[in-house]
Design a protein around this motif. Structure first.
Motif, PDB file in Angstrom:
ATOM      1  N   GLU A  18     -28.858 -43.162  23.559  1.00  0.00           N
ATOM      2  CA  GLU A  18     -28.977 -43.803  22.199  1.00  0.00           C
ATOM      3  C   GLU A  18     -28.598 -45.334  22.244  1.00  0.00           C
ATOM      4  O   GLU A  18     -28.917 -46.228  21.613  1.00  0.00           O
ATOM      5  CB  GLU A  18     -27.953 -43.086  21.168  1.00  0.00           C
TER       6      GLU A  18
ATOM      7  N   SER B 267     -31.119 -35.528  20.991  1.00  0.00           N
ATOM      8  CA  SER B 267     -31.683 -34.840  19.725  1.00  0.00           C
ATOM      9  C   SER B 267     -33.024 -35.346  19.942  1.00  0.00           C
ATOM     10  O   SER B 267     -33.372 -36.583  19.728  1.00  0.00           O
ATOM     11  CB  SER B 267     -30.966 -35.325  18.373  1.00  0.00           C
ATOM     12  N   LYS B 268     -33.992 -34.315  19.663  1.00  0.00           N
ATOM     13  CA  LYS B 268     -35.481 -34.722  19.545  1.00  0.00           C
ATOM     14  C   LYS B 268     -35.763 -35.464  18.193  1.00  0.00           C
ATOM     15  O   LYS B 268     -36.613 -36.290  18.309  1.00  0.00           O
ATOM     16  CB  LYS B 268     -36.159 -33.376  19.781  1.00  0.00           C
ATOM     17  N   ALA B 269     -35.098 -35.030  17.370  1.00  0.00           N
ATOM     18  CA  ALA B 269     -35.504 -35.840  16.019  1.00  0.00           C
ATOM     19  C   ALA B 269     -34.869 -37.246  15.901  1.00  0.00           C
ATOM     20  O   ALA B 269     -35.588 -37.997  15.495  1.00  0.00           O
ATOM     21  CB  ALA B 269     -34.401 -35.095  14.847  1.00  0.00           C
ATOM     22  N   TRP B 270     -33.821 -37.526  16.854  1.00  0.00           N
ATOM     23  CA  TRP B 270     -33.398 -38.821  16.872  1.00  0.00           C
ATOM     24  C   TRP B 270     -34.467 -39.607  17.726  1.00  0.00           C
ATOM     25  O   TRP B 270     -34.802 -40.702  17.127  1.00  0.00           O
ATOM     26  CB  TRP B 270     -31.965 -39.018  17.593  1.00  0.00           C
TER      27      TRP B 270
ATOM     28  N   HIS C  45     -40.789 -43.748  16.572  1.00  0.00           N
ATOM     29  CA  HIS C  45     -41.678 -44.211  15.440  1.00  0.00           C
ATOM     30  C   HIS C  45     -41.324 -45.663  15.002  1.00  0.00           C
ATOM     31  O   HIS C  45     -42.251 -46.352  14.653  1.00  0.00           O
ATOM     32  CB  HIS C  45     -41.269 -43.131  14.249  1.00  0.00           C
TER      33      HIS C  45
ATOM     34  N   ASP D 274     -37.697 -38.769  18.196  1.00  0.00           N
ATOM     35  CA  ASP D 274     -38.934 -39.054  17.375  1.00  0.00           C
ATOM     36  C   ASP D 274     -38.754 -40.221  16.426  1.00  0.00           C
ATOM     37  O   ASP D 274     -39.716 -41.051  16.421  1.00  0.00           O
ATOM     38  CB  ASP D 274     -39.120 -37.752  16.444  1.00  0.00           C
ATOM     39  N   GLU D 275     -37.577 -40.366  15.897  1.00  0.00           N
ATOM     40  CA  GLU D 275     -37.532 -41.413  14.986  1.00  0.00           C
ATOM     41  C   GLU D 275     -37.392 -42.743  15.385  1.00  0.00           C
ATOM     42  O   GLU D 275     -37.737 -43.464  15.011  1.00  0.00           O
ATOM     43  CB  GLU D 275     -36.289 -40.866  13.849  1.00  0.00           C
TER      44      GLU D 275
END
Lengths: 183, 183
Positions: A114, A140-143, A149, A145-146
């Motif tokens: 990160e 974290s996949k959500a992290w 994006h 992805d964000e």
């Protein structure tokens, strides 16, 4: 040869600290075994590192190696290469892209990942980042992805890339270790 | 780059052309043995392609774990690396220890198997510097063996200087640094 800090020696940078004695033993054993070889050939050339060749003139330079100038021949990539990054590179301004790759062994913690991601975002420059599927376990996949994006078209993340072709694009990736990699 | 066919002028040298030399005049057969890591496999595969261009027969020996991962192009063979399926192959110390204990036997067996199936004698073993034990095998089998280094000369020099680093007191006999200094 440029100075090298002891913390950068191979056995201090090859996996977990408890593995260091084993790697050091390997180095000393291979140092002795190499005397049985009739010649030592290296994937480099004199002008790239005159100091090292002066220090060890027994290393015969035969590099930089390429299988063929068209990059058509298979050279044993373990992971499928994402060739889309070449098209993407072609439409970026010359000498603008930061190329980020850590070879096939290095792993990052989610925290390190990160930090680097945010740093790349802060540079405001386009980047091509090679992130192997096993590069940052626990991220974290959500992290991610964000993040992807957010950086949108300016940053490209691939799981593996045709490195010699990437380096033949007019981007002059200074400061990377990837001309002659370690692992 | 010369093609193999253009290099047969050596056969016009009468002193090289005795009947006993004929088996040697056939295309030399090289066994290539990389350290089983991505950045070692690719350069040796690149060198192998160039040798093939020169009319040399090349058998490329991967570990079985990596053999499944590379594409075809050269005679590809695989031997076990001595680790179990689920073991961590990014643990260099553990990998190298297993290699040096289990692979010499497999390599000898491989040489015999390839010679029997191809009908040619393996005259050269190009082994990675990280596979020091292979030079002992080559010596035992009477095969000529150059030592191949896939990376920079400076990095190899940093390994070759270990005895001097110990002598100068920069590191101890176990590779641990004695003082926070450079060399």
């Amino acid at each position: 040869m440029p100075p090298l800090h002891t913390s950068r020696l191979l056995w201090n940078n090859a996996g977990a600290p408890e593995g260091q004695p084993g790697v050091f033993q390997l180095v000393t054993r291979n140092n002795e075994a190499k005397d049985l070889a009739e010649v030592i050939v290296g994937n480099s050339f004199r002008d790239a590192e005159p100091g090292a060749f002066k220090l060890h003139p027994e290393i015969l330079p035969i590099g930089p190696l390429v299988a063929d100038l068209q990059f058509k021949k298979p050279v044993g990539h373990f992971l499928p290469e994402n060739a889309r990054c070449l098209e993407w590179l072609d439409v970026q301004p010359g000498r603008s892209v930061v190329y980020v790759a850590f070879g096939s062994f290095t792993v990052f913690s989610p925290h390190q990942f990160e930090e680097l991601a945010l740093g790349l975002e802060l540079t405001g420059r386009p980047f091509l980042w090679v992130v192997r599927p096993d590069f940052a376990a626990g991220l974290s996949k959500a992290w991610l992805d964000e993040f992807q994006h957010r950086v949108g078209g300016s940053g490209m993340i691939v799981s593996w890339c045709p490195q010699q072709q990437v380096r033949c694009t007019p981007h002059d990736f200074r400061g990377t270790k990837s001309v002659v990699k370690r692992t | 780059m010369g093609h193999g066919d253009e290099d047969i002028h050596v056969t016009t040298e009468p002193r090289l052309c005795s009947a006993s030399d004929l088996p040697i005049m056939a295309a030399p057969h090289v066994l290539a043995l990389p350290f089983p890591a991505q950045g070692h496999v690719i350069p040796l595969m690149q060198l192998s392609h160039r040798l093939v261009e020169h009319g040399i027969e090349v058998t490329f020996d991967n570990t079985e774990a990596n053999h499944a991962l590379v594409l075809d192009g050269i005679h590809l063979v695989g031997v076990p690396d001595g680790l179990a399926d689920g073991d961590d192959r990014k643990d260099i110390g553990k990998l190298a220890d297993a290699l040096s204990r289990h692979m010499p036997g497999y390599l000898e067996e491989l040489v015999r198997r390839v010679e029997a199936s191809e009908g040619t004698k393996i005259s050269w073993l190009i082994a990675d510097q990280g596979m020091g034990w292979a030079f002992e095998v080559a010596k035992k089998l009477g095969i000529r063996a150059p030592c191949f280094w896939s990376g920079s000369a400076a990095f190899l020099a940093s390994l070759f200087r270990v005895p001097q680093l110990i002598q100068d007191g920069v590191i101890d006999e176990k590779g641990v640094r004695r003082e926070p200094n450079n060399f």
